[in-house]
Write an enzyme that holds these catalytic residues in place. Sequence first.
Site, short mmCIF file in Angstrom:
data_model
loop_
_atom_site.label_atom_id
_atom_site.label_comp_id
_atom_site.label_asym_id
_atom_site.label_seq_id
_atom_site.Cartn_x
_atom_site.Cartn_y
_atom_site.Cartn_z
N GLU A 196 0.55 0.44 0.23
CA GLU A 196 0.78 0.31 -1.22
C GLU A 196 0.01 1.43 -1.89
O GLU A 196 -1.23 1.42 -1.93
CB GLU A 196 0.34 -1.06 -1.72
CG GLU A 196 0.84 -1.38 -3.12
CD GLU A 196 -0.18 -1.12 -4.21
OE1 GLU A 196 0.02 -0.13 -4.96
OE2 GLU A 196 -1.15 -1.88 -4.32
N CYS A 253 -2.72 0.49 -10.66
CA CYS A 253 -1.60 1.17 -10.00
C CYS A 253 -0.27 0.83 -10.66
O CYS A 253 0.65 1.65 -10.66
CB CYS A 253 -1.58 0.84 -8.51
SG CYS A 253 -1.44 -0.91 -8.13
#
Length: 494
Positions: free
Chosen positions: A237, A271
């Site tokens: 990720e 993020c």
Amino acid sequence: MTSTDLETFDSVNPATGEVLATVSVHDAASIDAAVAAARPAAQWWGGLGFKERARRLRQWRGWLVNHANELAELVHEENGKPVDDAIIEISVAVEHLDWAATHAGKVLRRTSTRPGLLAVNHGASVEYVPFGVVGVIGPWNWPVHTPLGSISYALAAGNAVVFKPSEYTPLIGQWLADSFSRLTTEQPVFTVVTGRAETGAALCRSGVDKLAFTGSTATGKKVMAACAETLTPVVIECGGKDAMIVAADADIEAAAAGAAWGGMSNGGQTCVGIERVYVVAPVYERYVASLVSQTSELRAGDDRTADYGPITVPGQLDVIAAHIDEALDAGATALVGGRNSVQAPYVGPVVLADVPADSRAEQDETFGPTLTVTRVRDEDEAIARANGTKLGLGAAVYSARRGRAIAEQLRCGMVSVNSVLTFASVPSLPFGGVGASGFGRIHGPDGLREFARSRAVTVKRAPAPIEIASFARKPGAIKSLATVVQARWGRSRY
């Protein structure tokens, strides 16, 4: 996992520079030892079964809730975010932990499936078994919720975990492991190794059975390369450059509030935080006025009334400053803040308009409290601009009637309609990106299956009507097989 022979480094408060603790840099030998110790722990933990693991994980959930204020203060000191934001983070992490504990048995239990024509005399099933030892490399920006998004699901699936927290938040990682260890005194089911990039690389090469990584795209590539040496499977990720689309029928005030929170909470160090906003022309002026009003008074600081904290990683200040400078040099307009907003260790809120599409402020992850806002002709242009980067993590759409239709055209892993970041707080939804934002999923059923390998099982229950998988088959067996296949599938038109 401490030794007087190991190198050390300091964990510091990013706002004040105060040294909070001196922490060991675990080398390859100490990491190998941690993984070796985790192997019998994984066998023991996996052998407890779903029900007993769930019981202990719920006990851990209760511990985290009852000590949330203590953990939030530590997050504030070591990460820098406000205590209130830390409480939000811990609360989301606890909900995910509860979901993983509750649903692991249902998601990963053995299930029967139809064997099909050629194996009609067999029973067929799929079962999910733990990998064994899972390595987790976590980030500093959400040092509780993000790593627990892998750790909780890996533990619920029956794995032991060796966790390397960011070198900027090692104390938080150790606190989490220590709190869990109170409930598993029998074996080291969840252990922590600390250090910098070399420690992470050693964990990748340690022979763990799977590795979950959260961090930058550049580091993600290095993790994949290191894990490839031992064919260790990974879930990656990486960063995002998340876009918001504001349609003509959007609630303008809500969309501006969403961008302000999505872009500037946690100092923009998220993020899936909003970094780009595309607004259709008819509502652009109204939207900009509201966005400026809702962001211009935000304040960074270390005190309890600050809206967000410092930039945790000192080197990120240079990246943020470079993105702002490049955009302004290329003709962008600063609606809020500007070049002088970067005052280490803080960055004041920045909103830039008319930023060129090829600038780094539009293409690369800034990871600071900055927003670019762009007038677009229509929804189609907004969608094209939103999809115009290599990154594809999350997104947001504001529209009264067209939200889902717009969302379905976005190249990303997750979308919130008429809100921001909501998908990250829903435990049953998968979390992950596409393209340079990575692959694999944490959270939800997909996240549980990410930490368990499937095993297919067939059980012969009766003799085959036509025995074909044998050198001793009867002379007419293949002819009989062809007749059955022709009767079953040969009548299809094409």
